[in-house]
Design a protein around this motif. Sequence first.
Motif, PDB file in Angstrom:
ATOM      1  N   THR A 216     -29.605-104.208  46.219  1.00  0.00           N
ATOM      2  CA  THR A 216     -29.513-105.266  45.209  1.00  0.00           C
ATOM      3  C   THR A 216     -30.009-106.593  45.792  1.00  0.00           C
ATOM      4  N   SER A 217     -29.617-106.880  47.032  1.00  0.00           N
ATOM      5  CA  SER A 217     -30.046-108.131  47.670  1.00  0.00           C
ATOM      6  C   SER A 217     -31.564-108.179  47.804  1.00  0.00           C
ATOM      7  N   PHE A 218     -32.156-107.024  48.168  1.00  0.00           N
ATOM      8  CA  PHE A 218     -33.615-106.972  48.290  1.00  0.00           C
ATOM      9  C   PHE A 218     -34.284-107.277  46.944  1.00  0.00           C
ATOM     10  N   VAL A 219     -33.770-106.674  45.869  1.00  0.00           N
ATOM     11  CA  VAL A 219     -34.350-106.914  44.540  1.00  0.00           C
ATOM     12  C   VAL A 219     -34.172-108.384  44.151  1.00  0.00           C
ATOM     13  N   GLN A 220     -32.992-108.934  44.438  1.00  0.00           N
ATOM     14  CA  GLN A 220     -32.746-110.342  44.106  1.00  0.00           C
ATOM     15  C   GLN A 220     -33.683-111.270  44.886  1.00  0.00           C
ATOM     16  N   LEU A 221     -33.857-110.978  46.186  1.00  0.00           N
ATOM     17  CA  LEU A 221     -34.782-111.801  46.977  1.00  0.00           C
ATOM     18  C   LEU A 221     -36.206-111.689  46.432  1.00  0.00           C
ATOM     19  N   SER A 222     -36.573-110.479  46.002  1.00  0.00           N
ATOM     20  CA  SER A 222     -37.912-110.292  45.439  1.00  0.00           C
ATOM     21  C   SER A 222     -38.139-111.202  44.245  1.00  0.00           C
ATOM     22  N   SER A 223     -37.054-111.485  43.518  1.00  0.00           N
ATOM     23  CA  SER A 223     -37.207-112.294  42.305  1.00  0.00           C
ATOM     24  C   SER A 223     -37.239-113.790  42.606  1.00  0.00           C
ATOM     25  N   ILE A 224     -36.650-114.205  43.729  1.00  0.00           N
ATOM     26  CA  ILE A 224     -36.607-115.652  43.987  1.00  0.00           C
ATOM     27  C   ILE A 224     -37.565-116.105  45.091  1.00  0.00           C
ATOM     28  N   MET A 225     -38.140-115.162  45.840  1.00  0.00           N
ATOM     29  CA  MET A 225     -39.049-115.561  46.914  1.00  0.00           C
ATOM     30  C   MET A 225     -40.342-116.146  46.378  1.00  0.00           C
ATOM     31  N   PRO A 226     -40.836-117.213  47.022  1.00  0.00           N
ATOM     32  CA  PRO A 226     -42.174-117.681  46.663  1.00  0.00           C
ATOM     33  C   PRO A 226     -43.205-116.580  46.951  1.00  0.00           C
ATOM     34  N   VAL A 227     -44.270-116.614  46.178  1.00  0.00           N
ATOM     35  CA  VAL A 227     -45.292-115.565  46.265  1.00  0.00           C
ATOM     36  C   VAL A 227     -45.796-115.389  47.706  1.00  0.00           C
ATOM     37  N   GLU A 228     -45.879-116.489  48.456  1.00  0.00           N
ATOM     38  CA  GLU A 228     -46.402-116.418  49.832  1.00  0.00           C
ATOM     39  C   GLU A 228     -45.552-115.528  50.737  1.00  0.00           C
ATOM     40  N   VAL A 237     -39.262-103.966  55.812  1.00  0.00           N
ATOM     41  CA  VAL A 237     -38.598-105.014  56.598  1.00  0.00           C
ATOM     42  C   VAL A 237     -37.085-104.972  56.365  1.00  0.00           C
ATOM     43  N   CYS A 238     -36.670-104.863  55.099  1.00  0.00           N
ATOM     44  CA  CYS A 238     -35.237-104.904  54.805  1.00  0.00           C
ATOM     45  C   CYS A 238     -34.505-103.672  55.334  1.00  0.00           C
ATOM     46  N   ARG A 239     -35.138-102.505  55.273  1.00  0.00           N
ATOM     47  CA  ARG A 239     -34.496-101.303  55.828  1.00  0.00           C
ATOM     48  C   ARG A 239     -34.427-101.381  57.340  1.00  0.00           C
ATOM     49  N   ALA A 240     -35.485-101.905  57.965  1.00  0.00           N
ATOM     50  CA  ALA A 240     -35.467-102.037  59.431  1.00  0.00           C
ATOM     51  C   ALA A 240     -34.362-102.998  59.865  1.00  0.00           C
ATOM     52  N   LEU A 241     -34.182-104.077  59.117  1.00  0.00           N
ATOM     53  CA  LEU A 241     -33.159-105.064  59.481  1.00  0.00           C
ATOM     54  C   LEU A 241     -31.759-104.436  59.480  1.00  0.00           C
ATOM     55  N   ALA A 242     -31.527-103.533  58.524  1.00  0.00           N
ATOM     56  CA  ALA A 242     -30.225-102.851  58.493  1.00  0.00           C
ATOM     57  C   ALA A 242     -30.142-101.803  59.593  1.00  0.00           C
ATOM     58  N   ALA A 243     -31.239-101.057  59.784  1.00  0.00           N
ATOM     59  CA  ALA A 243     -31.214 -99.932  60.729  1.00  0.00           C
ATOM     60  C   ALA A 243     -31.021-100.381  62.177  1.00  0.00           C
ATOM     61  N   VAL A 244     -31.555-101.552  62.520  1.00  0.00           N
ATOM     62  CA  VAL A 244     -31.426-102.003  63.912  1.00  0.00           C
ATOM     63  C   VAL A 244     -30.131-102.772  64.152  1.00  0.00           C
ATOM     64  N   SER A 245     -29.496-103.259  63.072  1.00  0.00           N
ATOM     65  CA  SER A 245     -28.365-104.164  63.305  1.00  0.00           C
ATOM     66  C   SER A 245     -27.157-103.447  63.912  1.00  0.00           C
ATOM     67  N   SER A 246     -26.935-102.167  63.537  1.00  0.00           N
ATOM     68  CA  SER A 246     -25.686-101.551  64.006  1.00  0.00           C
ATOM     69  C   SER A 246     -25.622-101.398  65.522  1.00  0.00           C
ATOM     70  N   HIS A 247     -26.762-101.123  66.181  1.00  0.00           N
ATOM     71  CA  HIS A 247     -26.698-100.917  67.637  1.00  0.00           C
ATOM     72  C   HIS A 247     -27.326-102.042  68.448  1.00  0.00           C
ATOM     73  N   ASN A 248     -27.813-103.072  67.796  1.00  0.00           N
ATOM     74  CA  ASN A 248     -28.490-104.131  68.549  1.00  0.00           C
ATOM     75  C   ASN A 248     -27.963-105.533  68.290  1.00  0.00           C
ATOM     76  N   ALA A 249     -27.167-105.700  67.244  1.00  0.00           N
ATOM     77  CA  ALA A 249     -26.752-107.061  66.903  1.00  0.00           C
ATOM     78  C   ALA A 249     -25.739-107.603  67.911  1.00  0.00           C
ATOM     79  N   PHE A 250     -25.856-108.873  68.215  1.00  0.00           N
ATOM     80  CA  PHE A 250     -24.899-109.583  69.054  1.00  0.00           C
ATOM     81  C   PHE A 250     -24.020-110.436  68.131  1.00  0.00           C
ATOM     82  N   GLY A 251     -22.709-110.396  68.346  1.00  0.00           N
ATOM     83  CA  GLY A 251     -21.831-111.241  67.551  1.00  0.00           C
ATOM     84  C   GLY A 251     -22.053-112.709  67.876  1.00  0.00           C
TER      85      GLY A 251
END
Length: 350
Positions: A216-228, A237-251
Amino acid sequence: MSPPTSDLFSVETIPGAGRGILASRDIPQDTTVLTSKPPAAHVLFREYRKEVCAQCFLYDRGRTLRVKDHDTGKVFCSASCQQKWVDHTGELGDGAWQDLHHFIQARSKGTKDTSGISLTDHRPDVGEIDGRWSQAKPEADVRMRKAIDGASRPTGRKQTKAAVASSTIDPDILGYLLSGILAHHQQPNQWREDVLALAMHEEPYTTTHDLEAHCTSFVQLSSIMPVELHESCTIEVCRALAAVSSHNAFGIRSGSEDGEEYMGYALYPSASYFNHSCDPNLAKQRVGNAWRFWVVRDVQQGEELCISYLGGDEKDLNLRQRRAHLREVWGFACECARCRREATSSHDAG
Ligand SMILES: [Zn+2]
Ligand SMILES: [Zn+2]
């Protein structure tokens, strides 16, 4: 892939542990071995939005920070941090954060959303994840086309915003994805090399509600992002951001690394190559929005440089609890020197 480079260490394949970082020469105690770049994506949780500097992550014991940008809703500890943020984010990024801020504000005035949270919720498998994202694609394409039309017709963007006003919002996921989209836009090739080289979790969404919120967030961003930004606001990009966060994110925590406030999380690709040890030879400290790593004892050439993934009280867990925790949260069986030593001595004792 794009691992960090240094004359102090090299990235090598470690038997049974994927990649790791080995000292390429003797390193005396207290030597800094790596200072990370700013994060490739991050989020400061919405509940801290008035208390944490958007640039340097400073938290002043819960006080509301004095410099506020009303257009983006971000706060800063000083005018110089605000200026640094503006310089780094750029005009396009600043505009995107303004659009997101207005979108969230308009949507937050309604009642609090509790839909989608269910006791029977489960961790979605690969098939469910692929299925839900393939539904999101045409939805996003429609929104983006409207945004392109809207750029030439003044009423277009308003209509698009009205169209997504009926769905629920998750400001933390929206902010995390937007930060990654903007980092991708600034240096798409570098971003791919850095982020796509990280360990990916195949099933990163903890619940179907979490998966739904990302789509839902991806669809919402698609609607408000400037064309550029459309080329960076993609499912990849959005799937990669989720896939890498569980084992790589620092608090992102206040004060020391074990500070009591958990204010958000961030991706630091170069720092993700350090493996874990329960008796690490590296310590880390956040300096502004980056991390510094240094050796806490003399390290010999060929020794692996490790940090601890355990936080706070977790360091005091016994062998069995520690290994169970690392397996559950990080998905590996710890075979570090301390664990092997303790396993041998408990075996001898028993
Ligand atoms: Zn600051
Ligand atoms: Zn261990």
